[in-house]
Design a protein around this motif. Structure first.
Motif, PDB file in Angstrom:
ATOM      1  N   GLY A  11       0.836  -1.198   0.000  1.00  0.00           N
ATOM      2  CA  GLY A  11       0.000   0.000   0.000  1.00  0.00           C
ATOM      3  C   GLY A  11       0.869   1.246   0.000  1.00  0.00           C
ATOM      4  O   GLY A  11       1.873   1.317   0.724  1.00  0.00           O
ATOM      5  N   ASN A  14      -0.562   7.775   2.371  1.00  0.00           N
ATOM      6  CA  ASN A  14       0.212   8.678   3.247  1.00  0.00           C
ATOM      7  C   ASN A  14       1.212   7.906   4.106  1.00  0.00           C
ATOM      8  O   ASN A  14       2.391   8.275   4.210  1.00  0.00           O
ATOM      9  CB  ASN A  14      -0.746   9.442   4.174  1.00  0.00           C
ATOM     10  N   ILE A  15       0.731   6.840   4.745  1.00  0.00           N
ATOM     11  CA  ILE A  15       1.616   6.050   5.627  1.00  0.00           C
ATOM     12  C   ILE A  15       2.678   5.328   4.791  1.00  0.00           C
ATOM     13  O   ILE A  15       3.858   5.286   5.160  1.00  0.00           O
ATOM     14  CB  ILE A  15       0.791   5.030   6.453  1.00  0.00           C
ATOM     15  N   ARG A  41      -2.197  -2.011  -5.260  1.00  0.00           N
ATOM     16  CA  ARG A  41      -3.258  -2.342  -6.205  1.00  0.00           C
ATOM     17  C   ARG A  41      -3.150  -1.502  -7.469  1.00  0.00           C
ATOM     18  O   ARG A  41      -3.829  -1.766  -8.438  1.00  0.00           O
ATOM     19  CB  ARG A  41      -4.627  -2.085  -5.552  1.00  0.00           C
ATOM     20  N   GLY A 144       1.961   1.734  16.135  1.00  0.00           N
ATOM     21  CA  GLY A 144       1.767   3.139  15.765  1.00  0.00           C
ATOM     22  C   GLY A 144       1.741   3.893  17.074  1.00  0.00           C
ATOM     23  O   GLY A 144       2.394   3.472  18.045  1.00  0.00           O
ATOM     24  N   ASP A 146      -1.513   5.175  18.574  1.00  0.00           N
ATOM     25  CA  ASP A 146      -2.669   4.649  19.288  1.00  0.00           C
ATOM     26  C   ASP A 146      -3.596   3.924  18.328  1.00  0.00           C
ATOM     27  O   ASP A 146      -4.271   4.584  17.538  1.00  0.00           O
ATOM     28  CB  ASP A 146      -3.433   5.745  20.022  1.00  0.00           C
TER      29      ASP A 146
HETATM   30  N1  LIG Z   1      -2.011   3.117  14.968  1.00  0.00           N
HETATM   31  C1  LIG Z   1      -1.820   4.378  14.686  1.00  0.00           C
HETATM   32  O1  LIG Z   1      -1.362   5.132  15.543  1.00  0.00           O
HETATM   33  C2  LIG Z   1      -2.105   4.933  13.311  1.00  0.00           C
HETATM   34  C3  LIG Z   1      -1.733   6.246  13.030  1.00  0.00           C
HETATM   35  C4  LIG Z   1      -1.979   6.738  11.750  1.00  0.00           C
HETATM   36  C5  LIG Z   1      -2.591   5.931  10.797  1.00  0.00           C
HETATM   37  N2  LIG Z   1      -2.978   4.650  11.108  1.00  0.00           N
HETATM   38  C6  LIG Z   1      -3.651   3.798  10.102  1.00  0.00           C
HETATM   39  O2  LIG Z   1      -3.021   3.905   8.850  1.00  0.00           O
HETATM   40  C7  LIG Z   1      -4.026   3.676   7.856  1.00  0.00           C
HETATM   41  C8  LIG Z   1      -3.558   4.233   6.524  1.00  0.00           C
HETATM   42  O3  LIG Z   1      -3.589   5.663   6.536  1.00  0.00           O
HETATM   43  P1  LIG Z   1      -3.236   6.504   5.229  1.00  0.00           P
HETATM   44  O4  LIG Z   1      -3.423   7.912   5.561  1.00  0.00           O
HETATM   45  O5  LIG Z   1      -1.941   6.043   4.666  1.00  0.00           O
HETATM   46  O6  LIG Z   1      -4.415   6.055   4.229  1.00  0.00           O
HETATM   47  P2  LIG Z   1      -4.493   6.339   2.692  1.00  0.00           P
HETATM   48  O7  LIG Z   1      -3.542   7.431   2.281  1.00  0.00           O
HETATM   49  O8  LIG Z   1      -5.932   6.461   2.340  1.00  0.00           O
HETATM   50  O9  LIG Z   1      -3.936   4.970   2.074  1.00  0.00           O
HETATM   51  C9  LIG Z   1      -4.605   3.746   2.261  1.00  0.00           C
HETATM   52  C10 LIG Z   1      -4.483   2.918   0.995  1.00  0.00           C
HETATM   53  O10 LIG Z   1      -5.248   3.523  -0.049  1.00  0.00           O
HETATM   54  C11 LIG Z   1      -4.579   3.405  -1.294  1.00  0.00           C
HETATM   55  N3  LIG Z   1      -4.394   4.779  -1.834  1.00  0.00           N
HETATM   56  C12 LIG Z   1      -3.625   5.764  -1.350  1.00  0.00           C
HETATM   57  N4  LIG Z   1      -3.690   6.893  -2.092  1.00  0.00           N
HETATM   58  C13 LIG Z   1      -4.562   6.604  -3.077  1.00  0.00           C
HETATM   59  C14 LIG Z   1      -5.072   7.337  -4.186  1.00  0.00           C
HETATM   60  N5  LIG Z   1      -4.682   8.596  -4.441  1.00  0.00           N
HETATM   61  N6  LIG Z   1      -5.954   6.722  -5.003  1.00  0.00           N
HETATM   62  C15 LIG Z   1      -6.337   5.450  -4.761  1.00  0.00           C
HETATM   63  N7  LIG Z   1      -5.879   4.692  -3.745  1.00  0.00           N
HETATM   64  C16 LIG Z   1      -5.004   5.261  -2.919  1.00  0.00           C
HETATM   65  C17 LIG Z   1      -3.234   2.734  -1.026  1.00  0.00           C
HETATM   66  O11 LIG Z   1      -3.297   1.359  -1.365  1.00  0.00           O
HETATM   67  P3  LIG Z   1      -2.744   0.847  -2.804  1.00  0.00           P
HETATM   68  O12 LIG Z   1      -1.346   1.389  -2.963  1.00  0.00           O
HETATM   69  O13 LIG Z   1      -2.807  -0.627  -2.721  1.00  0.00           O
HETATM   70  O14 LIG Z   1      -3.673   1.400  -3.852  1.00  0.00           O
HETATM   71  C18 LIG Z   1      -3.059   2.867   0.469  1.00  0.00           C
HETATM   72  O15 LIG Z   1      -2.358   1.791   1.058  1.00  0.00           O
HETATM   73  C19 LIG Z   1      -5.269   4.361   8.423  1.00  0.00           C
HETATM   74  O16 LIG Z   1      -6.433   3.709   7.986  1.00  0.00           O
HETATM   75  C20 LIG Z   1      -5.088   4.230   9.908  1.00  0.00           C
HETATM   76  O17 LIG Z   1      -5.907   3.202  10.367  1.00  0.00           O
HETATM   77  C21 LIG Z   1      -2.736   4.156  12.351  1.00  0.00           C
END
Ligand SMILES: NC(=O)c1ccc[n+]([C@@H]2O[C@H](COP(=O)([O-])OP(=O)(O)OC[C@H]3O[C@@H](n4cnc5c(N)ncnc54)[C@H](OP(=O)(O)O)[C@@H]3O)[C@@H](O)[C@H]2O)c1
Length: 350
Positions: A11, A14-15, A41, A144, A146
């Motif tokens: 994936g 952002n992360i 994907r 992470g 929390d």
């Molecule tokens: N435990 C903690 O403290 C903590 C803290 C922060 C975040 N998190 C977790 O980290 C998760 C991921 O956060 P995120 O901000 O990285 O989510 P995100 O940017 O929405 O990315 C999630 C997935 O969506 C797909 N994606 C990303 N940008 C895209 C775009 N422009 N168009 C289509 N698909 C796209 C990617 O998968 P593909 O590359 O496979 O398409 C990516 O792995 C959150 O849901 C949260 O639960 C946890």
């Protein structure tokens, strides 16, 4: 030179991007890890957004459905969204690689009853344990801040101050903190093209905890949520439907006061470029005994990625020691996440 832990990402949002930056930074400083691929994907999108040199060549971007059988990976960091991606991608990849993920749907880590179907589910920890153990792999789940470092602090504070509850508050500033998980959850609603969800802590609730009252606080007493949303087809009817879906979404928004402000994608991009977040674990006894742990992230993905990448070290080492199956942050020795030797840790960090 130390042996390098070969780290792939599953994936690239952002992360995922922040994890790649963190692997390269650790490698530059400590020489003990290298990026070996991105599993996604959407390889064309990833290739287009990679830009510059990040230690990844175009040939190291793999389609999630076509990952080469012999891909040499020590640890895969799973960077998908917690709501829809990780429940499927987690067990699938834990069966194949050692993994670290940041699954943050707190209510689904343990066994739970699915609110849509009424079916009892084993929960993410159990699913990941079965998947990783079956093939001799090790999984670090819900890493992470929390869940993650705040879980460590809650367990310690509760043990050190018997009978005292440890509370967690997020979004301490006036602007609030950008929640990646809640933003991701809104983006799963049809017709939403982008969203930013800010968490705001209640100053009154924090004061009640600081007073040593150990109050009973419902989730909605402690926080409220402010959402900014861009729609594809932006009509009054669609706004009303999306707002209602947000307000009633279980586990994420249902128990909180929420607001919804609709913007164009351009307004969303311009007004919400940075991704700040902060939080506090607070435990206060009746005589004023206080344990307080705080983190402030000017950029939430960078802070979270630093934690994820450090845990890749621990998971590689634990797997070599035969500690297979799924582990929570609270199960992982702190010395294992460090780039430093035991000798240096004893000399400089005690
Ligand atoms: N435990 C903690 O403290 C903590 C803290 C922060 C975040 N998190 C977790 O980290 C998760 C991921 O956060 P995120 O901000 O990285 O989510 P995100 O940017 O929405 O990315 C999630 C997935 O969506 C797909 N994606 C990303 N940008 C895209 C775009 N422009 N168009 C289509 N698909 C796209 C990617 O998968 P593909 O590359 O496979 O398409 C990516 O792995 C959150 O849901 C949260 O639960 C946890």
């Amino acid at each position: 030179m130390p042996e390098k832990t070969k780290i792939a990402r599953v994936g690239f949002g952002n992360i995922g991007k922040a994890v790649l930056r963190a692997v390269n930074k650790n490698n530059k400083l400590h020489g003990d890890m290298e990026p070996v691929g991105i599993i996604t994907r959407d390889p064309p999108r990833v290739l287009g957004s990679l830009g510059g040199y990040h230690g990844i060549s175009p040939g190291q971007i793999y389609n999630v459905d076509n990952v080469p059988a012999g891909l040499d990976v020590d640890v895969a960091i799973l960077c998908g969204g917690s709501k829809n991606d990780l429940p499927k991608q987690g067990p699938y990849f834990a069966n194949r690689f050692n993994t670290v993920d940041s699954f943050d749907t707190h209510a689904h880590i343990k066994p739970y009853v699915d609110k849509d179907t009424g079916v009892s589910m084993p929960g993410y920890l159990a699913d990941m344990d079965v998947a990783s153990r079956g093939t001799g792999h090790t999984a670090a789940i819900s890493i992470g801040w929390d869940p993650g470092t705040f879980s460590d602090e809650r367990v310690a504070a509760n043990a050190f101050l018997p009978g005292v509850r440890a509370y967690a508050f997020y979004g301490l500033t006036e602007r609030g903190g950008l929640s990646m998980g809640h933003s991701d959850a809104i983006r799963t609603i049809g017709n939403v093209i982008d969203a930013k969800s800010y968490t705001h802590a209640s100053p009154e609730a924090i004061e009640r905890v600081r007073s040593g009252e150990n109050p009973n606080l419902a989730p909605g007493d402690m926080h409220w949520r402010e959402n900014f949303i861009a729609l594809g087809n932006d009509t009054p009817k669609e706004r009303a439907r999306v707002e209602s879906e947000i307000e009633t979404m279980p586990d994420y928004f249902k128990d909180y006061k929420t607001t919804a402000t609709f913007l164009t994608q351009r307004e969303l991009d311009e007004g919400h470029k940075d991704m700040p977040h902060d939080g506090l674990v607070l435990a206060v006894g009746e005589n004023g005994e206080t344990i307080e742990y705080k983190n402030v992230w000017p950029n939430n993905p960078t802070g979270t990625a630093g934690i994820l990448v450090a845990h890749a070290r621990a998971i590689q080492r634990m797997n070599r020691e035969g500690k297979i199956g799924a582990h929570r942050s609270i199960d992982i020795p702190k010395s294992y996440i460090s780039p430093h030797s035991d000798k240096v840790l004893t000399a400089d960090f005690m």
